[in-house]
Design a protein around this motif. Structure first.
Motif, short mmCIF file in Angstrom:
data_model
loop_
_atom_site.label_atom_id
_atom_site.label_comp_id
_atom_site.label_asym_id
_atom_site.label_seq_id
_atom_site.Cartn_x
_atom_site.Cartn_y
_atom_site.Cartn_z
N GLY A 1 0.79 -1.22 0.00
CA GLY A 1 0.00 0.00 0.00
C GLY A 1 0.82 1.28 0.00
N GLN A 2 2.13 1.18 0.09
CA GLN A 2 3.00 2.36 0.10
C GLN A 2 3.05 2.97 -1.30
N ILE A 3 3.03 4.30 -1.36
CA ILE A 3 3.11 5.00 -2.65
C ILE A 3 4.58 5.23 -2.98
N VAL A 4 4.98 4.80 -4.16
CA VAL A 4 6.34 4.97 -4.66
C VAL A 4 6.24 5.55 -6.06
N ARG A 5 7.38 5.94 -6.61
CA ARG A 5 7.38 6.32 -8.02
C ARG A 5 8.44 5.51 -8.74
N TYR A 6 8.22 5.30 -10.03
CA TYR A 6 9.12 4.47 -10.82
C TYR A 6 9.38 5.15 -12.15
N LEU A 7 10.50 4.80 -12.74
CA LEU A 7 10.90 5.37 -14.01
C LEU A 7 10.24 4.59 -15.15
#
Length: 92
Positions: A20-26
């Motif tokens: 459920g953690q919000i991350v960002r990806y390339l």
């Protein structure tokens, strides 16, 4: 009979992520960062995410960044590989 996974995934905790953690990806096509929600750890070691359009993605750990909030409330994105397998947010 197949083994069911538990809602608490220890393999995610090894790299410092939670379900459920919000991350960002390339992104691969346009090289822009996109946000996603962590779902699980895949068998090949990548992280299973759900992107902003609801599609499932398997992203390698090297392409993921984690949001960190500093002592004055400012947000910063750190690469997951630089966090050393997890970090403690309360010590900043």
């Amino acid at each position: 009979m197949s083994k069911r996974t538990s809602p608490i995934d220890d393999r995610l905790a090894e790299i410092g992520l939670e379900i459920g953690q919000i991350v960002r990806y390339l992104g691969t096509s346009d090289k822009r960062y996109r946000e996603g929600v962590v779902l699980r750890r895949e068998r090949d070691g990548s992280v299973g995410l759900r992107d902003e359009r609801g599609r499932a993605r398997a992203i390698t750990v090297e392409r993921i960044e984690v949001r960190v909030v500093g002592p004055r409330g400012g947000e910063q994105w750190l690469p997951l590989t630089d966090t050393g397998g997890g970090f403690q947010l309360g010590l900043f």
